[in-house]
Scaffold this motif. Structure first.
Motif, short mmCIF file in Angstrom:
data_model
loop_
_atom_site.label_atom_id
_atom_site.label_comp_id
_atom_site.label_asym_id
_atom_site.label_seq_id
_atom_site.Cartn_x
_atom_site.Cartn_y
_atom_site.Cartn_z
N VAL A 173 0.87 -1.17 0.00
CA VAL A 173 0.00 0.00 0.00
C VAL A 173 0.91 1.23 0.00
O VAL A 173 1.73 1.40 0.91
CB VAL A 173 -0.92 0.03 1.24
N GLY A 174 0.80 2.06 -1.03
CA GLY A 174 1.66 3.23 -1.08
C GLY A 174 1.09 4.32 -1.97
O GLY A 174 0.63 4.04 -3.08
N TYR A 175 1.13 5.55 -1.47
CA TYR A 175 0.60 6.70 -2.19
C TYR A 175 1.70 7.73 -2.40
O TYR A 175 2.57 7.90 -1.54
CB TYR A 175 -0.54 7.34 -1.41
N ALA A 176 1.63 8.43 -3.54
CA ALA A 176 2.57 9.53 -3.79
C ALA A 176 2.07 10.77 -3.07
O ALA A 176 0.99 11.28 -3.38
CB ALA A 176 2.67 9.78 -5.29
N VAL A 177 2.84 11.23 -2.12
CA VAL A 177 2.48 12.43 -1.36
C VAL A 177 3.38 13.59 -1.79
O VAL A 177 2.94 14.54 -2.44
CB VAL A 177 2.57 12.17 0.15
N GLU A 178 4.65 13.48 -1.48
CA GLU A 178 5.60 14.49 -1.96
C GLU A 178 6.54 13.92 -3.02
O GLU A 178 7.26 14.66 -3.67
CB GLU A 178 6.43 15.02 -0.79
N VAL A 202 1.56 -7.36 -5.64
CA VAL A 202 0.45 -6.55 -6.14
C VAL A 202 0.43 -5.25 -5.34
O VAL A 202 0.48 -5.28 -4.11
CB VAL A 202 -0.91 -7.27 -5.97
N VAL A 203 0.40 -4.12 -6.02
CA VAL A 203 0.19 -2.84 -5.34
C VAL A 203 -1.30 -2.76 -5.04
O VAL A 203 -2.12 -2.54 -5.93
CB VAL A 203 0.66 -1.66 -6.21
N THR A 204 -1.67 -2.97 -3.79
CA THR A 204 -3.08 -3.15 -3.45
C THR A 204 -3.84 -1.85 -3.21
O THR A 204 -5.07 -1.85 -3.17
CB THR A 204 -3.22 -4.05 -2.21
N GLU A 205 -3.12 -0.76 -3.01
CA GLU A 205 -3.74 0.57 -2.96
C GLU A 205 -2.68 1.56 -3.41
O GLU A 205 -1.55 1.55 -2.91
CB GLU A 205 -4.18 0.96 -1.55
N THR A 206 -3.06 2.42 -4.34
CA THR A 206 -2.16 3.51 -4.70
C THR A 206 -2.97 4.66 -5.28
O THR A 206 -4.14 4.53 -5.64
CB THR A 206 -1.07 3.06 -5.69
N GLY A 207 -2.31 5.80 -5.37
CA GLY A 207 -2.89 7.01 -5.91
C GLY A 207 -1.86 8.11 -5.78
O GLY A 207 -0.79 7.90 -5.22
N ALA A 208 -2.18 9.27 -6.30
CA ALA A 208 -1.25 10.39 -6.25
C ALA A 208 -1.95 11.64 -5.74
O ALA A 208 -3.10 11.92 -6.09
CB ALA A 208 -0.65 10.65 -7.64
N GLN A 209 -1.22 12.37 -4.91
CA GLN A 209 -1.73 13.62 -4.33
C GLN A 209 -2.07 14.62 -5.43
O GLN A 209 -1.40 14.68 -6.47
CB GLN A 209 -0.64 14.20 -3.43
N PRO A 210 -3.12 15.41 -5.26
CA PRO A 210 -3.44 16.43 -6.26
C PRO A 210 -2.30 17.42 -6.43
O PRO A 210 -1.52 17.69 -5.51
CB PRO A 210 -4.68 17.12 -5.68
N GLY A 211 -2.19 17.96 -7.64
CA GLY A 211 -1.17 18.96 -7.90
C GLY A 211 -0.60 18.82 -9.29
O GLY A 211 -0.92 17.88 -10.04
#
Length: 279
Positions: A173-178, A202-211
């Protein structure tokens, strides 16, 4: 998703591709969601059940009623047998992501919550797995899914790993924050995982911060996938803050992000939809 055909069709149109995995969240107050599994397959997707031993966020992140020791001691065995028997009798293959992000402290099954102790997570996982084996529910893909190391760098993933005999796929589980690249988000955790297991990821949760950086990160994410053939799939967390996300993680948030997502999928080799057991 998977209950709303309109929502699924809108996502498929936005991505120019239909998802072949769909994730649904199931609390331990709920029975096996047979309808969810069937709807996923009818829409050409493998169901991924995030099976969470708690009664939901409304009751807090520490819930001693669902303490790991209670699972280990068999207090939930009746529920486990009923769930496993339903999975077996239904017959459809399902991926079960049991007690995800166990290395964090934001869920009751963390070894730092609910009165839990070190070593109990592995014992609880094995107890649940064994209950399914005893019930003959062999149509399960067991998906062990920690969070990336960034928020919890001092927690040992290996100490929380049930072992290759108890796990089929590894999740992240990993999201792009900075971060501006997918490598910055995932590579430190992937390297730590490869110290003790070679199971598919498997990347089971991901997404990217708005911007402004979001389309660039999405583009880089697909390049990163192509460079890592041991990462066999991903699930995009298509939620904004109104739907329960901590940010607007959606690839559909802006035309630029959606275009980057479409382009990434178009240059990726996608798996065919799973074949229906009826077919």
């Amino acid at each position: 998703v998977p209950w709303s055909s309109r929502h699924l069709e809108r996502l498929a149109s936005s991505a120019n591709a239909s998802p072949t995995m769909i994730q649904a969240f199931v609390h331990w107050t709920q029975d096996y969601p047979s309808e969810t599994v069937e709807l996923s397959y009818h829409r050409g997707a493998l169901p991924v059940l995030s099976w969470e031993p708690w009664s939901g966020l409304a009751n807090g992140v520490s819930q001693p009623d669902y303490a790991l020791k209670r699972i280990i001691d068999g207090e939930f065995d009746e529920y486990l047998r009923a769930f496993a028997t339903a999975v077996r009798d239904h017959g459809w293959p399902v991926a079960i992501r049991f007690a995800h992000e166990m290395n964090g402290d934001w869920f009751p099954w963390s070894e730092r919550r609910s009165g839990n102790r070190p070593g109990e997570y592995v014992s609880a996982w094995r107890h649940v797995h064994d209950a399914f084996q005893e019930a003959g529910a062999t149509n399960v893909i067991w998906l062990w899914s920690p969070n990336i190391l960034r928020p919890v760098p001092d927690v040992s993933l290996e100490a929380l790993y049930p072992g290759d005999d108890y796990v089929d796929w590894i999740g992240m589980v990993g999201y792009a924050v900075e971060e501006t690249t997918a490598s910055a988000v995932f590579d430190p955790t992937l390297a730590a995982l490869r110290e003790f297991t070679d199971k598919p990821v498997v990347v089971t949760e991901t997404g990217a911060q708005p911007g402004e950086q979001k389309p660039q990160w999405i583009d880089d994410f697909f390049d990163w996938l192509a460079e890592h053939p041991d990462v066999i799939g991903f699930i995009w967390f298509e939620y904004d803050t109104h739907q329960g996300g901590s940010a607007d993680w959606r690839f559909t948030a802006t035309p630029e992000a959606m275009a980057a997502f479409r382009d990434g999928l178009a240059r990726s080799r996608l798996a065919p939809p799973p074949v229906s057991l009826e077919g």
